[in-house]
Design an enzyme around this catalytic site. Structure first.
Site, PDB file in Angstrom:
ATOM      1  N   GLU A   1      -1.156  -1.115  -4.889  1.00 19.15           N
ATOM      2  CA  GLU A   1      -2.372  -0.338  -5.161  1.00 19.15           C
ATOM      3  C   GLU A   1      -2.125   0.654  -6.284  1.00 19.15           C
ATOM      4  OE1 GLU A   1      -5.210   3.048  -3.145  1.00 19.15           O
ATOM      5  OE2 GLU A   1      -4.266   1.582  -1.829  1.00 19.15           O
TER       6      GLU A   1
ATOM      7  N   ASP B   1       0.882  -1.173   0.000  1.00 23.88           N
ATOM      8  CA  ASP B   1       0.000   0.000   0.000  1.00 23.88           C
ATOM      9  C   ASP B   1       0.917   1.219   0.000  1.00 23.88           C
ATOM     10  OD1 ASP B   1      -2.474   1.449   0.228  1.00 23.88           O
ATOM     11  OD2 ASP B   1      -1.938   1.837   2.311  1.00 23.88           O
TER      12      ASP B   1
ATOM     13  N   ASP C   1      -2.681   1.223   6.928  1.00 25.24           N
ATOM     14  CA  ASP C   1      -1.835   0.930   5.774  1.00 25.24           C
ATOM     15  C   ASP C   1      -1.418  -0.541   5.752  1.00 25.24           C
ATOM     16  OD1 ASP C   1      -1.001   4.011   5.022  1.00 25.24           O
ATOM     17  OD2 ASP C   1      -1.104   3.650   7.186  1.00 25.24           O
TER      18      ASP C   1
END
Length: 224
Positions: free
Chosen positions: A68, A7, A141
């Protein structure tokens, strides 16, 4: 398969390693956050992110990496740091020949919770349940990184394995090969503290008509 989920973020870069197969029980091997001081210059911060990710790659030797997908709509200053951290993750994996796939936030949410509009709490709760963890992973996160890895095992792993096999066959060597694949249609809205939202999808553009001659048939024209 073993997947490292990333992430991306410049201040906090979530990382999580999940092992398993589609339809089987998944296992978390590690989860954490690579942090950099907000007051430092950009160069040293990116270098710190690289070193942190390299340590995770050395420690767990993932077969695949899921990152991501970054999209900017409003806060351009924030998204720049996220995009730079994302590029570092792609670079680290590709340098080792590990396939990389970019997943949109709504795709990750749908894979983990069944709804592409799930909020952060729902994603964290389902990650905790699916991995049978004693407590929810923190910060957000870290939970998002695990969600990315889960999504990739369930949705993107087969695609990357097929791509790697084709490349190995073409080159005559059985190696994983690099490359970045993008899953999902929409571009996600960037959110440094976790998984964001996707913007509305664009209408597909109709392909142009092809002109030419089909072997064995008389020449024809599609023009009026």
């Amino acid at each position: 398969m073993r997947v490292l989920g990333v992430d991306p973020g410049l201040t906090r870069c979530g990382v999580g390693v999940v092992e398993g197969l589609p339809g089987r029980q998944l296992t978390m091997l590690g989860v954490g956050v690579v942090r950099t001081p907000p007051g430092d210059d950009l160069g040293p911060r990116l270098l710190a992110v690289e070193r942190g990710l390299e340590e995770w790659l050395d420690r767990y030797s993932p077969e695949l990496v899921a990152v991501e997908r970054v999209f900017a709509q409003h806060n351009v200053r924030t998204v720049m740091g996220t995009a730079q951290a994302s590029a570092v993750a792609v670079l680290c994996a590709t340098r080792r020949g590990i396939p990389v796939t970019l997943h949109t936030p709504s795709e990750v949410k749908a894979a983990v919770t069944g709804s592409g509009r799930a909020d952060k709490a729902q994603v964290t709760a389902m990650v905790t349940r699916l991995l049978r963890l004693d407590a929810p992973p923190k910060p957000a996160d870290a939970a998002d990184a695990l969600a990315l890895a889960i999504c990739h095992i369930w949705r993107g792993g087969t695609t990357n394995r097929l791509t790697a096999a084709i490349r190995a066959h073409e080159s005559g060597k059985w190696h994983s090969g690099g490359g970045v694949r993008s899953q999902g249609r929409g571009e996600p809205r960037e959110a440094e503290d976790g998984i964001g939202q996707d913007p509305p999808e664009q209408q597909p553009v109709a392909p142009r008509a092809a002109y030419g001659r089909v072997p064995g048939r008389p020449r024809t024209s599609t023009r009026p």
